[in-house]
Design a protein around this motif. Structure first.
Motif, PDB file in Angstrom:
ATOM      1  N   LEU A 168      39.277  52.330  26.370  1.00  0.00           N
ATOM      2  CA  LEU A 168      38.291  52.016  25.306  1.00  0.00           C
ATOM      3  C   LEU A 168      39.092  51.252  24.264  1.00  0.00           C
ATOM      4  O   LEU A 168      38.589  50.003  23.618  1.00  0.00           O
ATOM      5  N   LEU A 169      40.272  51.547  23.773  1.00  0.00           N
ATOM      6  CA  LEU A 169      40.895  50.970  22.890  1.00  0.00           C
ATOM      7  C   LEU A 169      41.527  49.613  23.439  1.00  0.00           C
ATOM      8  O   LEU A 169      41.581  48.515  22.635  1.00  0.00           O
ATOM      9  N   ALA A 170      41.957  49.733  24.663  1.00  0.00           N
ATOM     10  CA  ALA A 170      42.540  48.288  25.293  1.00  0.00           C
ATOM     11  C   ALA A 170      41.544  47.298  25.333  1.00  0.00           C
ATOM     12  O   ALA A 170      41.426  45.996  24.934  1.00  0.00           O
ATOM     13  N   LEU A 171      40.300  47.564  25.903  1.00  0.00           N
ATOM     14  CA  LEU A 171      39.104  46.663  26.058  1.00  0.00           C
ATOM     15  C   LEU A 171      38.610  46.041  24.469  1.00  0.00           C
ATOM     16  O   LEU A 171      38.369  44.864  24.240  1.00  0.00           O
ATOM     17  N   GLY A 172      38.517  46.839  23.564  1.00  0.00           N
ATOM     18  CA  GLY A 172      38.105  46.609  22.359  1.00  0.00           C
ATOM     19  C   GLY A 172      39.046  45.456  21.752  1.00  0.00           C
ATOM     20  O   GLY A 172      38.401  44.329  21.196  1.00  0.00           O
ATOM     21  N   VAL A 173      40.355  45.778  21.709  1.00  0.00           N
ATOM     22  CA  VAL A 173      41.280  44.786  21.138  1.00  0.00           C
ATOM     23  C   VAL A 173      41.460  43.666  22.091  1.00  0.00           C
ATOM     24  O   VAL A 173      41.788  42.566  21.461  1.00  0.00           O
ATOM     25  N   GLY A 174      41.556  43.886  23.303  1.00  0.00           N
ATOM     26  CA  GLY A 174      41.390  42.622  24.030  1.00  0.00           C
ATOM     27  C   GLY A 174      40.275  41.528  23.886  1.00  0.00           C
ATOM     28  O   GLY A 174      40.335  40.472  23.942  1.00  0.00           O
ATOM     29  N   LEU A 175      39.011  42.143  23.626  1.00  0.00           N
ATOM     30  CA  LEU A 175      38.028  41.065  23.269  1.00  0.00           C
ATOM     31  C   LEU A 175      38.316  40.544  21.825  1.00  0.00           C
ATOM     32  O   LEU A 175      37.796  39.275  21.928  1.00  0.00           O
TER      33      LEU A 175
END
Length: 579
Positions: A168-175
């Protein structure tokens, strides 16, 4: 050139430092992973059972491990900062060296403002990204993998929280990062634009004030500054969005661990110390993900900067040396042009067509013609600021393309149309011609250049300060100092590219008379607009439209060259009108 390739090439000399840094980060990370487990053991085995001896013994271990962690972290950070700073120093040095090797063609293609920003702002972006990578990107994956293993050791039942929180953290910051990449590219281009306008305004401040264009220039700078500000704000908003997202995931994960962990503690499936250790490991895992993602925020801008740096480092000068250059013969040096042709890159037609002429030692060869006839271009070919695109240019009987650049430059004293003086003193500028020149030699050169009178009047004489570009002296003084600098060098070939245009006619005459004994063994090529400057030349070449339309002495050209007669008559009419 990619960021990885650029860093790999320039960090190679510091591989030993990087290896020690990796070892220190391994030690520090392993120590940090061991601390939560010891803390959980104290809670479960020491506090719960009231075993003071166990608490003291395990606490001592924790202090020792903490000391190792702190020492390793400090050492790794120091080595990372040192390696990154060394990389930045080497990149700036490589860029400076490459730019000094460029011909006028490459400098014009890039432009001075972007070359400056690439050597400053872009290198800084790469340096900061490398420091962050060395400081965190080694420890972050180790901490993440190690944290997952240690968390599973404490309790497998809560492992699903890790599987939810980390992606969840990786996806949010990646976007967020994905949207930042184009903004970073615009930001670097905006930096170039601001630098270009600021440089133009500072350099051309006299023109701006003379034409009362201050408001127009303020508007130009405001537009560039507004664009840069808007891009920076867009990046800032995206970065500001990342921090609340990270804190949301952190706090939600903490609440989830406490909520579900409390039920497992109440049912006896988990100890309080294990819950505390699991929470610490989850925080370490999320911290490693956060460090990796924030590091990823810097990578797009650093990648753009690395590409811009690579463009410069990957550009070779159009003026190159042979692998085995031909040495120039010693002694008297002749300049000969044989059917020379030159075309600027991208131009539809040549600037010079079939130009042939010879400048002999001990003689003054003058070049005259209307504006745009190719006079300055021709003079630029002699010191290889550009290379001829047709025909040949010989120096001492050797094609300049076959000789070494240092050999060619050492034979030539160039006074350009717009002379440039460097920040320093009168003496430091004159010693560009010869670093070992004595004060007496400098004064003699100033006397010949008709510059000794105003230099003596300046506070400090030879030690009088000179501002960047020579802006604290007049145009005529700047030209005479540049002529004196060429005289100090004692070259075999003097190139005066309209170098007497800013002095009055009387000073021009005295200067040319004083030059004759100094240049009696050298070949002298003079480009001039005024006929009075070249009337006594041994040989005059008349250019029109890039072609030689007349050649000979003044009296001969008056009888044989209509273009020369037209130039003479136009100047004579101007003098009569002025009188």
């Amino acid at each position: 050139m990619t960021l990885v390739r650029l860093v790999r090439e320039h960090l190679r000399p510091y591989r030993n430092l990087v290896a020690v840094l990796v070892v220190l980060q391994l030690v520090g990370t392993m120590a940090s992973l061991y601390l939560p487990s010891l803390n959980g053991q104290i809670i479960d085995n020491g506090v719960a059972k009231g075993d003071t001896a166990y608490i003291l013994q395990t606490g001592s271990w924790m202090l020792a491990v903490s000391l190792v962690q702190i020492t390793a972290t400090i050492g790794a950070t120091y080595l990372g900062a040192r390696s990154a700073a060394s990389l930045g120093r080497d990149l700036r040095g490589s860029l400076f060296t490459r730019v000094t090797e460029f011909s006028a063609q490459e400098v014009s293609r890039f432009g001075a403002p972007t070359l400056i920003s690439r050597n400053t702002n872009d290198v800084t972006q790469v340096q900061q990204a490398v420091f962050m990578a060395l400081a965190f990107m080694v420890s972050a994956p180790i901490m993440m993998v190690g944290g997952v293993i240690m968390a599973l050791r404490e309790d497998v039942g809560l492992s699903w929280l890790v599987a939810v929180a980390v992606p969840l953290l990786a996806l949010g910051v990646g976007l967020i990062i994905r949207r930042m990449i184009p903004q970073f590219r615009l930001m670097q281009e905006s930096v170039d634009w601001v630098n270009r306008i600021l440089r133009e305004q500072i350099t051309g401040i006299r023109v701006v004030r003379a034409f009362v264009r201050e408001d127009h220039e303020r508007q130009r700078f405001a537009e560039a500054n507004t664009q840069y500000t808007g891009t920076a704000l867009a990046v800032g908003r995206l970065m500001a969005l990342a921090f609340p997202l990270v804190m949301l995931v952190f706090n939600a994960s903490t609440v989830a661990v406490l909520w579900f962990g409390s039920h497992r503690v109440a049912s006896g499936e988990m100890q309080i110390g294990e819950l505390t250790a699991f929470m610490s490991y989850l925080m370490q895992i999320l911290m490693s993900v956060m460090m990796a993602t924030f590091m990823s925020m810097m990578l797009p801008r650093a990648t753009v900067s690395a590409g811009r740096i690579g463009d410069v480092l990957g550009t070779t000068s159009s003026v190159t040396e042979r692998e085995h250059p031909v040495p120039l013969p010693t002694g008297r040096t002749t300049v000969e042009l044989r059917d020379v042709e030159f075309t600027y890159p991208g131009a539809d037609a040549p600037v010079l067509h079939g130009v042939s002429m010879t400048a002999e030692p001990g003689h003054t060869t003058a070049i005259i013609g209307s504006t745009g006839s190719g006079k300055s271009t021709l003079v630029s070919l002699v010191p290889r600021l550009y290379d001829v695109t047709g025909g040949a240019l010989l120096l001492a009987g050797v094609d300049v393309r076959d000789a070494s650049l240092e050999d060619v430059w050492s034979r030539i004293g160039l006074v350009p149309q717009r002379p440039y003086l460097f920040t320093g003193t009168v003496a430091s500028n004159l010693r560009y011609g010869d670093t070992d020149a004595t004060d007496d030699e400098l004064w003699e050169a100033l006397r010949v250049a008709q510059a000794d009178d105003f230099v003596r009047a300046m506070p400090g004489g030879l030690d009088a300060p000179i501002a960047q570009g020579g802006t604290n002296v007049s145009g005529g003084q700047r030209q005479r100092l540049a002529i004196a600098r060429a005289i100090v060098a004692k070259p075999d070939v003097y190139l005066f590219d309209d170098a007497f245009s800013a002095v009055d006619v009387a000073t021009d005459a005295r200067l040319r008379a004083a030059l004759r004994p100094v240049t009696r063994d050298a070949a002298v090529i003079v480009v001039a607009q005024r006929v009075s400057t070249i009337v006594d030349a041994d040989h005059i070449v008349v250019l029109d439209g890039g072609r030689v339309v007349g050649s000979g002495r003044h009296e001969e050209l008056l009888e044989t060259c209509p273009t020369y007669v037209e130039i003479v008559e136009s100047q004579r009419s101007a003098e009569e009108v002025a009188a």
